[in-house]
Design a protein around this motif. Structure first.
Motif, PDB file in Angstrom:
ATOM      1  N   PHE A 212     -15.270  -0.734  -5.901  1.00 17.67           N
ATOM      2  CA  PHE A 212     -15.978  -1.236  -7.014  1.00 17.67           C
ATOM      3  C   PHE A 212     -16.157   0.319  -7.856  1.00 17.67           C
ATOM      4  O   PHE A 212     -16.321   1.415  -7.237  1.00 17.67           O
TER       5      PHE A 212
ATOM      6  N   GLU B 151     -18.296  -3.709 -12.154  1.00 21.16           N
ATOM      7  CA  GLU B 151     -18.626  -4.251 -10.847  1.00 21.16           C
ATOM      8  C   GLU B 151     -20.090  -3.418 -10.144  1.00 21.16           C
ATOM      9  O   GLU B 151     -20.501  -4.019  -9.278  1.00 21.16           O
TER      10      GLU B 151
ATOM     11  N   VAL C 139     -18.657  -9.364  -9.441  1.00 21.26           N
ATOM     12  CA  VAL C 139     -17.970  -9.295  -8.269  1.00 21.26           C
ATOM     13  C   VAL C 139     -17.287 -10.780  -8.032  1.00 21.26           C
ATOM     14  O   VAL C 139     -16.186 -10.954  -7.599  1.00 21.26           O
TER      15      VAL C 139
END
Length: 584
Positions: free
Chosen positions: A552, A558, A570
């Motif tokens: 991420f 994210e 996400v």
């Protein structure tokens, strides 16, 4: 005093020749005294005033953490204007939204790259009359000028004297984990209250050296800026993340604040290195770790430590912990953690090593600082008692409500949202928590992020995520899922800086795309999840997981700039993987 500029003026009068800031130079570090800071801020403030900055106006700063950010901020405030902060990682569109929504008329940009970002959306920003570049070239059309070219005549002290405590000082836009960012209006009094409250705790003194690398665009970084002026603490400033380790060894600071992700990464790097070396070194490390945790837990209980344990700890300190402290320069009195929850497992590891982490809690809406653990009564898993003057209540549904002078004036241009957030003067935090008999607050989870399984059971995802990350040093991020599902699952990403050396030593694939599917990698993550599951009720255990090919990041959307997971983003991006967990 009634404003941050008057606070600075008082600091200069009290300790004019003391070191204020230290910043990287070609041959090491260079320092500025408080007197020199005052002279530079005066010069910049008069220059900004000549460009139109003044009471009722806003100036945006689009820049990474560096000395010029602080000087520019203090100069903006001295004109009577308010600073609007923008993360340097923000896109042109995101930057345009903040600049436009705040009504900023001047933008201070770090370099030509950031100027280009603003130029690309110039048509959307008719209210911007000037862009001031810190490290770059002026424009041919006069729209862009350099910071060094600023100057002007005027009565600086009269400008400062005209600022009142209720005037707007800072407009900080929330990260937007659940929707459109909102501009949080914080006054001079908000910041002055929090800085004085921290001073009353007597945690930091003029003899400390503070290392600041956190984003000054974030409320946590801004709080540290004001606190250090209040107390007169010299601060070394360098926001380059890849230089943190080198700077710690070179500067040898006594105090440093960080987000939990930094402590997790240090913990995982140390643990992974020991696992890779194996043999006697690993056994010594594991023994020392457990000894340190025993001592830490005894201290938290305020229990006596047996002589045998003290002797074991002295040996563990000589063999392991002293070397770890040396990595941080050997002078750290304590770290301060904020902006996101800190894993109790990670906190106890550091405390056992003689590197206590004081965890704090606050929102942008409460000027970043509302609670802080104290060295004499630290209990990991809590964020300590409220700062002096801060009030707290727990609502019937468990939501934490905060009152006091640190609470925001409101959301910029959003009266309905302001009314929803502020109830009879109390800030609704959106967090669930409880207060122990010593007045320390424990955060259970975000109210909006609690998972409710299809069986009606509530689960706190961030608690599970922190436990799993602490159990496996190779993990970067964990995303726990299960809302309205019949069991809990998880997405896992790898920290390739940590797992890469292990993978190469084990002759495993060195790229995340291949490594994530390798049986050895799956086994390591599965072992950590089973370890965490062993302490949990059956309904909250993680039943399935998947390792993703990419970590991420802020760039992928994210993570927020303060490194918190954007849960909706996400779920949307990895929806197919999550759905596959539940296919019958």
């Amino acid at each position: 005093m009634s404003s941050i500029p008057s606070l600075l003026r008082d600091r200069i009068a009290a300790t004019p020749d003391a070191e204020a800031y230290r910043t990287p130079a070609l041959d090491g570090w260079t320092s500025m005294t408080w007197r020199e800071v005052g002279e530079r801020v005066r010069e910049l403030a008069l220059g900004l005033a000549a460009l139109g900055a003044g009471p009722g106006t806003r100036v945006s700063i689009l820049c990474s953490t560096r000395l010029e950010w602080v000087l520019a901020d203090l100069a903006v405030l001295a004109t009577g204007a308010a600073t609007t902060t923008i993360y340097p990682s923000n896109t042109a569109a995101e930057s345009a939204f903040v600049i436009g929504d705040s009504g900023s008329t001047i933008v201070i940009a770090e370099n030509d790259e950031q100027v280009a970002k603003i130029r690309s959306v110039r048509d959307e920003l008719p209210g911007v009359t000037r862009v001031v570049v810190i490290e770059g070239s002026p424009g041919d059309d006069g729209w862009v000028v350099t910071l060094d070219s600023l100057g002007g005549d005027g009565d600086y002290d009269a400008m400062v004297d005209a600022i009142t405590e209720n005037d707007l000082a800072t407009l900080i836009y929330t990260s937007g984990t659940t929707g459109r960012p909102k501009g949080v209006e914080l006054t001079h009094d908000n910041w002055l209250y929090v800085s004085r409250a921290v001073r009353e705790l007597n945690l930091i003194s003029e003899t400390d050296l503070h290392f600041l690398w956190l984003p000054l665009s974030h409320s946590f970084g801004k709080l540290l800026e004001v606190v250090m002026i209040e107390i007169g603490v010299p601060t070394a400033i360098d926001g380059r993340l890849d230089k943190i380790a080198d700077n710690l060894g070179e500067l040898r600071p006594t105090v440093m604040a960080a987000a939990p992700r930094i402590f997790e990464k240090i913990h995982n790097t140390v643990a992974a290195t020991q696992q890779r070396e194996g043999g006697v070194k690993l056994r010594i490390f594991n023994w020392a770790r457990q000894t340190g945790i025993r001592v830490s837990r005894a201290r938290q209980r305020e229990a006596a430590i047996p002589l045998t344990t003290r002797l074991e700890y002295a040996l563990a300190d000589r063999l392991v912990f002293s070397k770890l402290r040396a990595r941080f320069g050997g002078r750290i009195r304590y770290f301060i953690s904020g902006a996101a929850p800190l894993s109790k497992d990670v906190a106890e590891f550091f405390d056992g090593a003689g590197l206590t982490i004081l965890e704090g809690y606050g929102l942008t809406e409460s000027s970043a600082g509302s609670f802080l653990s104290l060295p004499q009564s630290v209990k990991f898993g809590t964020v300590g008692p409220p700062l002096p003057g801060t009030e707290v209540r727990i609502a019937e549904d468990g939501e934490i409500l905060i009152g006091g002078r640190g609470i925001m004036r409101g959301y910029h241009g959003l009266p309905q949202e302001t009314a929803q957030a502020l109830e009879d003067g109390w800030l609704r935090t959106g967090d669930i928590g409880e207060i122990d008999s010593a007045g320390r607050l424990t955060i259970t989870d975000r109210k909006k992020e609690l998972i409710k399984t299809s069986g009606g059971k509530y689960i706190a995802p961030t608690y599970l995520e922190g436990r799993i990350k602490a159990a496996c040093p190779y993990v970067s991020h964990v995303f726990v899922h299960g809302d309205r599902r019949n069991y809990v699952t998880a997405l896992v990403t790898l920290d390739m800086d940590v797992v890469g050396p292990w993978a190469r030593a084990e002759s495993l694939p060195a790229d995340a795309g291949s490594l994530r599917e390798h049986p050895r990698m799956l086994e390591e993550v599965d072992k950590a999840i089973k370890q965490v599951n062993a302490d949990l009720a059956g309904y909250s255990t993680v039943k399935k997981f998947a390792i993703l090919a990419e970590d991420f990041s802020v760039e992928s959307g994210e993570l927020t700039p303060s490194l918190k997971i954007k849960r909706k983003a996400v779920e949307e991006r990895h929806g197919k993987v999550l759905d596959a967990f539940y296919d019958a």
